[in-house]
Design a protein around this motif. Structure first.
Motif, PDB file in Angstrom:
ATOM      1  N   HIS A 135      22.102 -31.947  -4.653  1.00  0.00           N
ATOM      2  CA  HIS A 135      21.668 -33.073  -4.126  1.00  0.00           C
ATOM      3  C   HIS A 135      22.954 -33.022  -2.911  1.00  0.00           C
ATOM      4  CE1 HIS A 135      20.587 -37.346  -4.152  1.00  0.00           C
ATOM      5  NE2 HIS A 135      20.496 -36.938  -2.854  1.00  0.00           N
ATOM      6  N   VAL A 136      24.097 -32.786  -3.371  1.00  0.00           N
ATOM      7  CA  VAL A 136      25.110 -33.165  -2.491  1.00  0.00           C
ATOM      8  C   VAL A 136      25.008 -32.078  -1.453  1.00  0.00           C
ATOM      9  CG1 VAL A 136      27.733 -32.687  -2.178  1.00  0.00           C
ATOM     10  CG2 VAL A 136      27.005 -34.150  -3.882  1.00  0.00           C
ATOM     11  N   ALA A 137      24.758 -30.606  -1.825  1.00  0.00           N
ATOM     12  CA  ALA A 137      24.527 -29.823  -0.837  1.00  0.00           C
ATOM     13  C   ALA A 137      23.415 -29.766   0.311  1.00  0.00           C
ATOM     14  CB  ALA A 137      24.263 -28.284  -1.455  1.00  0.00           C
ATOM     15  N   ARG A 138      22.355 -30.361  -0.340  1.00  0.00           N
ATOM     16  CA  ARG A 138      21.234 -30.705   0.758  1.00  0.00           C
ATOM     17  C   ARG A 138      21.723 -31.843   1.631  1.00  0.00           C
ATOM     18  NH1 ARG A 138      18.241 -29.647  -3.939  1.00  0.00           N
ATOM     19  NH2 ARG A 138      18.422 -31.842  -4.843  1.00  0.00           N
ATOM     20  N   LEU A 139      22.397 -32.870   1.061  1.00  0.00           N
ATOM     21  CA  LEU A 139      22.915 -33.923   2.008  1.00  0.00           C
ATOM     22  C   LEU A 139      24.148 -33.468   2.939  1.00  0.00           C
ATOM     23  CD1 LEU A 139      22.590 -36.867   2.064  1.00  0.00           C
ATOM     24  CD2 LEU A 139      24.620 -37.282   0.844  1.00  0.00           C
ATOM     25  N   LEU A 140      24.662 -32.477   2.542  1.00  0.00           N
ATOM     26  CA  LEU A 140      25.532 -31.795   3.684  1.00  0.00           C
ATOM     27  C   LEU A 140      25.060 -30.966   4.617  1.00  0.00           C
ATOM     28  CD1 LEU A 140      28.643 -30.925   1.310  1.00  0.00           C
ATOM     29  CD2 LEU A 140      28.767 -33.024   3.048  1.00  0.00           C
ATOM     30  N   LYS A 141      23.962 -30.211   4.283  1.00  0.00           N
ATOM     31  CA  LYS A 141      23.251 -29.610   5.076  1.00  0.00           C
ATOM     32  C   LYS A 141      22.555 -30.558   6.297  1.00  0.00           C
ATOM     33  CE  LYS A 141      19.400 -25.902   5.332  1.00  0.00           C
ATOM     34  NZ  LYS A 141      18.836 -26.557   6.337  1.00  0.00           N
ATOM     35  N   GLN A 142      21.981 -31.698   5.753  1.00  0.00           N
ATOM     36  CA  GLN A 142      21.439 -32.641   6.616  1.00  0.00           C
ATOM     37  C   GLN A 142      22.270 -32.988   7.585  1.00  0.00           C
ATOM     38  OE1 GLN A 142      19.263 -35.736   4.532  1.00  0.00           O
ATOM     39  NE2 GLN A 142      18.953 -36.889   6.275  1.00  0.00           N
ATOM     40  N   TRP A 143      23.558 -33.392   6.992  1.00  0.00           N
ATOM     41  CA  TRP A 143      24.387 -34.063   7.929  1.00  0.00           C
ATOM     42  C   TRP A 143      24.735 -32.814   9.260  1.00  0.00           C
ATOM     43  CZ3 TRP A 143      29.746 -32.021   8.233  1.00  0.00           C
ATOM     44  CH2 TRP A 143      30.398 -32.604   9.005  1.00  0.00           C
ATOM     45  N   HIS A 144      25.110 -31.592   8.696  1.00  0.00           N
ATOM     46  CA  HIS A 144      25.577 -30.730   9.539  1.00  0.00           C
ATOM     47  C   HIS A 144      24.485 -30.463  10.616  1.00  0.00           C
ATOM     48  CE1 HIS A 144      26.440 -26.565  10.990  1.00  0.00           C
ATOM     49  NE2 HIS A 144      27.763 -27.209  11.041  1.00  0.00           N
ATOM     50  N   ASP A 145      23.378 -30.331  10.217  1.00  0.00           N
ATOM     51  CA  ASP A 145      22.207 -29.914  10.903  1.00  0.00           C
ATOM     52  C   ASP A 145      21.755 -31.135  12.043  1.00  0.00           C
ATOM     53  OD1 ASP A 145      21.657 -27.610   9.577  1.00  0.00           O
ATOM     54  OD2 ASP A 145      19.652 -28.404   8.478  1.00  0.00           O
ATOM     55  N   ALA A 146      22.005 -32.292  11.566  1.00  0.00           N
ATOM     56  CA  ALA A 146      21.839 -33.312  12.569  1.00  0.00           C
ATOM     57  C   ALA A 146      22.914 -33.396  13.609  1.00  0.00           C
ATOM     58  CB  ALA A 146      21.896 -34.871  11.736  1.00  0.00           C
ATOM     59  N   HIS A 147      24.192 -33.020  13.254  1.00  0.00           N
ATOM     60  CA  HIS A 147      25.095 -33.017  14.270  1.00  0.00           C
ATOM     61  C   HIS A 147      25.491 -31.626  14.950  1.00  0.00           C
ATOM     62  CE1 HIS A 147      26.091 -36.631  11.979  1.00  0.00           C
ATOM     63  NE2 HIS A 147      27.178 -36.694  12.932  1.00  0.00           N
ATOM     64  N   GLU A 148      24.447 -30.665  14.730  1.00  0.00           N
ATOM     65  CA  GLU A 148      24.867 -29.357  15.214  1.00  0.00           C
ATOM     66  C   GLU A 148      24.740 -29.330  16.571  1.00  0.00           C
ATOM     67  OE1 GLU A 148      21.814 -26.451  13.902  1.00  0.00           O
ATOM     68  OE2 GLU A 148      23.420 -24.656  13.823  1.00  0.00           O
ATOM     69  N   THR A 149      24.024 -30.177  17.333  1.00  0.00           N
ATOM     70  CA  THR A 149      23.927 -30.100  18.753  1.00  0.00           C
ATOM     71  C   THR A 149      24.993 -30.946  19.624  1.00  0.00           C
ATOM     72  OG1 THR A 149      22.414 -32.041  18.455  1.00  0.00           O
ATOM     73  CG2 THR A 149      21.411 -30.285  18.743  1.00  0.00           C
TER      74      THR A 149
END
Length: 478
Positions: A135-149
């Motif tokens: 669950h933590v991994a998916r949350l961190l991935k979501q955060w990173h993807d949202a900030h990738e730009t």
């Protein structure tokens, strides 16, 4: 979601977030912000990378050093954006706001997930992730993807709108056209009245380094950047001493003829800007503190308390295409001649050359017979299709005071001086070669100038062992 919302969710899952790091923590997780290649230390292999999360910024990312006796205990394909979980790691030290943790194979375990698929990187030190971990991994991935730009350079590091402050590892093709650059000076050399060359570092990795300047007694070449100051900037840089900290403003990136990445500050020919571009900075300034933190990390990772030393710069540079580490001259001459030809890379300074007259170096060469042939016609095959080569010897000495005589001959010698057109021994040709040989021996203010030599051991007709210069070019530094 905003960063604050991600932080609250992570804390609700009992994650140790970076901004609330406690030295007693033994487990943590985060997104890879930067990663270095796996290196062999005196004992184990080591992997170094930095972790970030929604609570961190570029000043307090966690530096991680993982050690294992085998490379399969580390992450061979780790990339920026991957997610890492660490278990049973230990707090090591703190540099300013940045914390360093260490994982050792005797007690630590770690898992890395690929940023795109969350698939695991192969690793012998892995442990099973719980449902909460996933669950933590998916949350961190979501955060990173949202900030990738977001911009590669955080907003708080911009000195003014439109011109970011970049680190060496952020300077690459496609980065900002103009940027500022904070660094520590390694060497300073005036090449011409309007041109000054600096070697600098900010202790992050140069993606396209110039290997020519590397020595065993200073910063690894991957961390060095060459900076060229033109026109009035060349004069402004005269006061920069080795080890001084400096802010270079309005820089541009270029790729040299040797395909190395460099930084350039060009002159203001139109005289429309009066602001200084070469600005000394204090160790107490924010940029100065960041540089010192990075420097402390660098020497800690090397496991070497050695201080930074200046690299001598000369107007004639050498480069060799032979890869791998340098071989000491003592090791080279003590080795038995291998059954198959083996090329070695040697770093040494030139003590002398023979013949002393450059005109005697220029010899006619028969392409058919592949040997020197005085005169316009080959004495063996009577052909007139002659070319010209260089033939002579260099006496060199390495940093351990061991000497070697390197022979220069054969058709490949035509490539050793690419800035000189090989041909008959005209006055211009002889003068150009003589100047290059003399410059090769020049000493800098702090000692001799070292060059890289590609060397091929071979057995002569007298059954003695000799050393031929191969895969090496001497070029003017311009």
């Amino acid at each position: 979601m905003r960063d604050e919302e991600y932080i609250e969710q992570l804390k609700g899952l009992h994650v140790n977030i970076i901004s609330e790091f406690d030295p007693h923590m033994s487990s943590m997780c985060g997104v890879v912000a930067s990663v270095n290649q796996i290196k062999k230390t005196r004992g184990d292999y080591m992997q170094n990378f930095r972790l970030c999360d929604p609570s961190s910024n570029d000043r307090n990312e966690v530096t991680v050093n993982l050690f294992d006796a085998r490379t399969d205990g580390l992450f061979g394909g780790l990339q920026k954006g991957d997610i890492v979980f660490l278990c049973d790691v230990e707090y090591n030290r703190q540099f300013g706001e940045r914390v360093q943790v260490v994982g050792r194979a005797r007690r630590g375990f770690w898992v890395a997930l690929r940023r795109s698929t969350l698939a695991e990187h192969p690793c012998s030190r892995r442990f099973d992730l719980s449902e909460t971990d996933w669950h933590v991994a998916r949350l961190l991935k979501q955060w990173h993807d949202a900030h990738e730009t977001r911009d590669a350079v955080p907003a708080e590091r911009e000195l003014r709108p439109g011109r970011p402050l970049l680190r060496t590892d952020e300077i690459k093709e496609g980065c900002a056209q103009f940027f500022d650059y904070a660094c520590r000076v390694i060497a300073n050399s005036l090449q011409a009245p309007e041109r000054r060359v600096l070697l600098v570092t900010d202790f992050t990795i140069n993606s396209q380094p110039l290997q020519t300047y590397n020595t065993r007694t200073t910063i690894d070449f991957e961390y060095i950047m060459q900076v060229t100051l033109w026109d009035e900037n060349a004069q402004d840089g005269a006061s920069l001493e080795p080890k001084s900290l400096v802010m270079l403003k309005n820089c541009t990136r270029k790729t040299s003829l040797r395909r190395a990445q460099e930084v350039v500050i060009r002159g203001d020919q139109r005289k429309v800007q009066n602001a200084a571009r070469i600005i000394p900075i204090s160790p107490e300034s924010p940029q100065g503190r960041t540089l010192i933190e990075l420097e402390n990390e660098y020497w800690t990772q090397k496991g070497n308390p050695e201080h930074m030393r200046e690299v001598p710069l000369g107007p004639l540079l050498s480069t060799t295409t032979i890869k791998g580490s340098y071989t000491h001259i003592e090791e080279l001459v003590d080795r038995p001649l291998p059954s198959q030809p083996v090329k070695y890379k040697v770093r040494a300074h030139v003590m002398g050359y023979c013949p002393a007259d450059a005109q005697s170096w220029i010899q006619s060469w028969c392409k058919a017979c592949r040997q020197p042939s005085p005169g316009e016609t080959c004495r063996i095959c009577s052909q007139t299709s002659q070319t010209y080569i260089y033939q002579g010897f260099l006496r060199v000495m390495d940093e351990h005071d061991r000497r070697l005589i390197i022979s220069i001959t054969g058709a490949s010698s035509r490539k050793h001086f690419p800035h000189i057109r090989v041909g008959p021994s005209t006055e211009d040709h002889v003068q150009a070669l003589q100047a290059s040989l003399d410059v090769m021996m020049q000493r800098g203010p702090r000692g001799p100038t070292y060059h890289d030599f590609g060397v091929l051991p071979y057995t002569g007709k007298d059954q003695e062992q000799y050393y031929l210069l191969v895969d090496t070019q001497f070029m003017l530094s311009r």
